[in-house]
Every structure is written in C-alpha cells, then in structure tokens.
Scaffold this active site. Sequence first.
Site, PDB file in Angstrom:
ATOM      1  N   HIS A  52       0.757  -1.285  -0.137  1.00 51.69           N
ATOM      2  CA  HIS A  52      -0.107   0.034  -0.057  1.00 51.69           C
ATOM      3  C   HIS A  52       1.017   1.117   0.180  1.00 51.69           C
ATOM      4  CE1 HIS A  52      -4.123  -1.623   0.894  1.00 51.69           C
ATOM      5  NE2 HIS A  52      -3.560  -2.692   0.905  1.00 51.69           N
ATOM      6  N   ASP A  84      -5.776   5.990   3.246  1.00 53.47           N
ATOM      7  CA  ASP A  84      -5.964   4.783   2.349  1.00 53.47           C
ATOM      8  C   ASP A  84      -7.355   4.244   2.618  1.00 53.47           C
ATOM      9  OD1 ASP A  84      -5.802   1.528   2.715  1.00 53.47           O
ATOM     10  OD2 ASP A  84      -3.948   2.120   1.508  1.00 53.47           O
ATOM     11  N   THR A 137      -5.697   2.050  -3.487  1.00 53.12           N
ATOM     12  CA  THR A 137      -4.492   1.401  -3.946  1.00 53.12           C
ATOM     13  C   THR A 137      -4.627   0.337  -5.003  1.00 53.12           C
ATOM     14  OG1 THR A 137      -4.404  -0.156  -1.945  1.00 53.12           O
ATOM     15  CG2 THR A 137      -3.515   1.759  -1.847  1.00 53.12           C
TER      16      THR A 137
END
Length: 199
Positions: A22, A125, A147
């Site tokens: 990530h 994220d 991602t």
Amino acid sequence: MELSSRMKKAELVFIPTPGISHLVSTVEVAKLLVDRDERLSITFLIMKLLLDPKVDTFIDSVSTACNRIRFIHLSKYEPDPNQPSKSLFSLIESQKPNVKEEVSRLVSRSESSPGSPTLAGFVLDMFCTCMIDVANEFAVPSYIFLTSGAAFLGLQFYVQALQDDQKVDPTEFKGSDAELVMPCLENPLPAKLFAFCYA
C-alpha cells in the site's frame, strides 16, 4: 490538484495502510502531486504494526530523492499479550490519538512560522477511513485513495449492487458453475471464485 494562486504553500497528510504494497502505490501518487506544484508538500504518517525492513529501505530512498515528501513514524502499536489479537481496523483505529498529536504539531508549526505550509487535507488509504474523524477535527477535507486497480473497485461496486439491488448474498455462489459477467472485467468471473473471495 492545482493550488490556488492565493495559497502560498500547502501540505497534505497521507495515511497509508501499514505494509509495503500500500505504501509504494501511495508514494507514487504523492510524487506525481508534488511534481505538479512546487508549493505542495506531503507528510506521510507511517503506522508500524509489524517489523518490515523493506518499508524502512523504501522510505529512506524516497526521503533522499524528494525533499517535499517526508515521513513521520507513529508510535508502534504494542498489543496486550493478555488480549486476543485485534483486527487490522482496530489496530488502525488505535492510532487515531497518535495521528491527532502529529497533525497538531504540523498545524502549530504552520501557525508559528509564516513560511510553513498550511494543512490542506488528508489523503487516506481505503482501510484508514476512520481517520476522517481526525481530519474533521482539523476542519480539512479528506480524500480516499484506492491502492488497487479500477477492476477491483468495479468488483466492489458489483458486489454492493448485488447485495443492495438484487438481495443476493455472494456466498450463495459457493460450488456454482455459473460465470458472472461484470462491466469491470473483460472475461467472465467463475462464480465459485467470487464466493470464495467474499466468504
């Protein structure tokens, strides 16, 4: 992202999910952003849940190559040996006080030094959406960065539509020989794989 001509300098806070996979894709997006406007800087808040030397090596290489991207390591989460292991989401949630503390430092530095960048927003994220609460406390917008590729996002939308619109549980496809045609995939997906992913 283009900064307004009135804005002198701006800073984005990026919060990636722990782990090299990530982190790399998120840093690549950060590089593209800082290359577009010299007034933008980015601070990554790094959660370390496991010891991963690849993460440290990668961070060192990026820090050397780009002075407008910096990394702050949050306090390492130390699990209680007497408590059962927590989920990734619980571990990320437990970092909210550390994130708030670090962002408070960034804001204080900005307010005390006229040349410092102003906090412009959080880029989170997809697994760190609990940090939206922290962004709201600082009255800045938050953006979610996925991602994974577009096909994965399409798959997520497809699953959600199955559940919401057609009231289908994806686990019902277990053992099925059917193939599912999805707009996000070039080829049909065997339904039994679909069920396995969402079991």
